[in-house]
Design an enzyme around this catalytic site. Structure first.
Site, PDB file in Angstrom:
ATOM      1  CD  GLU A   1      11.976   3.209  89.860  1.00 52.39           C
ATOM      2  OE1 GLU A   1      11.027   2.425  90.055  1.00 52.39           O
ATOM      3  OE2 GLU A   1      12.954   2.908  89.162  1.00 52.39           O
TER       4      GLU A   1
ATOM      5  CE  LYS B   1      14.938   0.288  81.846  1.00 45.33           C
ATOM      6  NZ  LYS B   1      13.637  -0.356  82.003  1.00 45.33           N
TER       7      LYS B   1
ATOM      8  CG  HIS C   1      31.061   9.308 114.531  1.00 43.01           C
ATOM      9  ND1 HIS C   1      31.788   9.801 115.583  1.00 43.01           N
ATOM     10  CD2 HIS C   1      29.982   8.677 115.082  1.00 43.01           C
ATOM     11  CE1 HIS C   1      31.198   9.478 116.717  1.00 43.01           C
ATOM     12  NE2 HIS C   1      30.093   8.792 116.436  1.00 43.01           N
TER      13      HIS C   1
HETATM   14  O1  PA5 Z   1      10.318  -0.423  89.902  1.00 38.92           O
HETATM   15  C1  PA5 Z   1      10.513  -0.666  88.734  1.00 38.92           C
HETATM   16  O2  PA5 Z   1       9.576  -0.782  87.924  1.00 38.92           O
HETATM   17  C2  PA5 Z   1      11.904  -0.843  88.202  1.00 38.92           C
HETATM   18  O3  PA5 Z   1      12.865  -0.632  89.183  1.00 38.92           O
HETATM   19  C3  PA5 Z   1      12.066  -2.253  87.665  1.00 38.92           C
HETATM   20  O4  PA5 Z   1      11.819  -3.168  88.699  1.00 38.92           O
HETATM   21  C4  PA5 Z   1      13.476  -2.458  87.114  1.00 38.92           C
HETATM   22  O5  PA5 Z   1      13.735  -1.529  86.107  1.00 38.92           O
HETATM   23  C5  PA5 Z   1      13.612  -3.860  86.569  1.00 38.92           C
HETATM   24  O6  PA5 Z   1      12.632  -4.094  85.597  1.00 38.92           O
HETATM   25  P1  PA5 Z   1      12.292  -5.546  85.123  1.00 38.92           P
HETATM   26  O7  PA5 Z   1      11.745  -6.301  86.271  1.00 38.92           O
HETATM   27  O8  PA5 Z   1      11.294  -5.358  84.036  1.00 38.92           O
HETATM   28  O9  PA5 Z   1      13.564  -6.154  84.621  1.00 38.92           O
END
Ligand code: PA5
Length: 441
Positions: A284, A418, A305
């Site tokens: 990310e 989303k 393996h």
């Molecule tokens: O790293 C991030 O920002 C995402 O992986 C969020 O943690 C994930 O989408 C969950 O978001 P939230 O904590 O708002 O539910």
């Protein structure tokens, strides 16, 4: 604490690759420290191991004690950065078999990290009629997967204990002031913990997001923070002696030399979810604007393996980063007077000796096969070493993102699915988009 071995990069990178990145690294380190680079509003994790809310920390420890007393099961509801860190640390420090152990802490199940009906039904059956508590974690408070799961577990708690009883068993970790979960928690009177504004999900394991479930598993969170604080101190020293600078320089040089995959490998099965956490952190943070190494992971020797064939002879697109911990115990390989299996050349040798030779042999085989190798040697797995390693990877990730020229603290790409999902589900406000999407499916 952490020893970085870059000797196996010699044949792959030009001499001076590190020094040529020193200026960029200095700039990156300065931006992380000052919080004035791209995404600088989300660099609250940089000083976190020293500058955290002590009062909240004590409340986390108290809540963990209460959960231990009131419940045999803790359901942790969250996804992505609100899920992976806690699971990574619990599995690495306790065990992937944590729930099977005889212990005085609750079983811990993770929910809201997917939309599988089968997994949900299985979890409900696993809880059975045992007493349970819920820690719902969502910074935004609006993420669909955990929101749906929380609605279900909240309902189950209210049915079992009544509204008042449920309130005593729900712990909400969310934004200080905003979001649907914060509103709900305030309205219902749940105990709340804060995801600090300046800390994004994937950098949040050392906040209440990770710390409450980790503490409920009986892990010493103070020692975890101390390990991270030690890393913070050591890795803030500028210069090419700094292992974080060295690792960031190496992975950037490998990327620029044409490698597109970083394969994180470990010889500990308990590392599996730590690797999942690491993949989110790097994926990310770096994977945007058409750039970034693809983070992948393998578990050795098991995957030698399965994936071993590809690593040795498939497309030459990867380099390997191997994490090796000192073993905690010793197990000597028994002797067999008849030596039917021909293994007596190993009699009396520690199993860790065999693992060490497997590691050394694998590194050389992969290097010979064109896979550059970075080796990270760690002491035994402990709260302190894991805290150190968490901070090390976070800090290198920040440096790496800036070296790459991206904002390592946003994740605009996550929104695309989303929005489509909201539209297809018929969420109010998405009507036009729904029509367009439906016509394409
Ligand atoms: O790293 C991030 O920002 C995402 O992986 C969020 O943690 C994930 O989408 C969950 O978001 P939230 O904590 O708002 O539910």
């Amino acid at each position: 604490m952490l020893k970085l071995d870059l000797s196996q990069l010699a044949g792959f990178l030009p001499q001076g690759y590190a020094v040529s990145r020193q200026t960029g690294l200095k700039k990156a380190a300065d931006m992380l420290a000052a919080g004035n680079g791209p995404g600088g509003d989300f660099t609250g994790w940089v000083a976190l191991p020293e500058q955290y809310d002590r009062e909240e920390f004590a409340r986390i420890q108290a809540a963990a004690e209460r959960i231990k007393k009131q419940s045999q099961v803790l359901v942790v509801v969250g996804i992505g950065g609100s899920y992976l860190g806690a699971r990574a640390v619990i599995e690495l420090l306790s065990s992937p078999n944590y729930n099977l152990k005889v212990k005085d802490t609750p079983d811990i199940y993770f929910a809201g990290n997917g939309l599988s009906t089968d997994a949900l039904l299985e979890l409900i059956a696993l809880i059975g009629d045992r007493d349970f508590s819920v820690n719902v974690i969502s910074k935004s408070g609006t993420t669909t997967e955990p929101a749906v799961a929380f609605r279900i577990f909240k309902g189950m708690l209210e049915q079992k204990y009544g509204k008042e009883g449920a309130r005593e068993r729900i712990y909400a970790t969310t934004d200080r002031a905003r979001g649907a979960l914060k509103g709900l928690a305030d309205q219902e009177g749940y105990e709340t913990f804060v995801v600090p504004d300046a800390v994004g999900g994937r950098y949040s394991v050392l906040t209440a997001v990770g710390l409450l479930p980790i503490a409920a598993a009986g892990i010493d969170i103070a020692a975890l923070m101390e390990g991270a604080a030690r890393a913070m101190k050591e890795l803030s020293i500028p210069g090419m002696d700094n292992p974080a600078w060295q690792y960031a320089a190496a992975r950037h040089a490998l990327y620029e030399s044409g490698k597109s995959v970083e394969l994180l490998a470990c010889y500990e099965p308990s590392f599996r979810f730590f690797a999942e956490w690491w993949k989110q952190l790097y994926g990310e943070s770096e994977g945007k604007e058409g750039k970034g190494l693809f983070p992948a992971s393998v578990e050795f020797t098991a995957d030698l393996h399965s994936m071993g064939q590809y690593i040795q002879q498939g497309q030459r697109l990867m380099f390997e980063t191997v994490v090796r911990f000192e073993p905690k115990g010793t197990f000597l390989i028994p002797d067999d007077p008849e030596n039917v299996d021909g293994l007596n050349f190993l009699s009396g040798k520690p199993l860790s000796f065999v693992a060490e030779q497997a590691l050394r042999g694998t590194i050389l085989a992969h290097v010979d096969g064109g896979v550059p190798n970075i080796l990270i040697r760690m002491p035994q797995i402990s709260e302190s070493s894991v805290g150190y390693l968490i901070y090390f990877f976070e800090y290198v990730c920040g440096l790496s993102g800036y070296l790459l020229g991206v904002n390592p603290f946003d994740q605009p790409g996550v929104e695309a699915y989303k929005k489509n999902m909201f539209a297809l589900l018929g969420k109010p406000g998405y009507e036009e988009m729904k029509q367009k999407l439906e016509s394409r499916l």
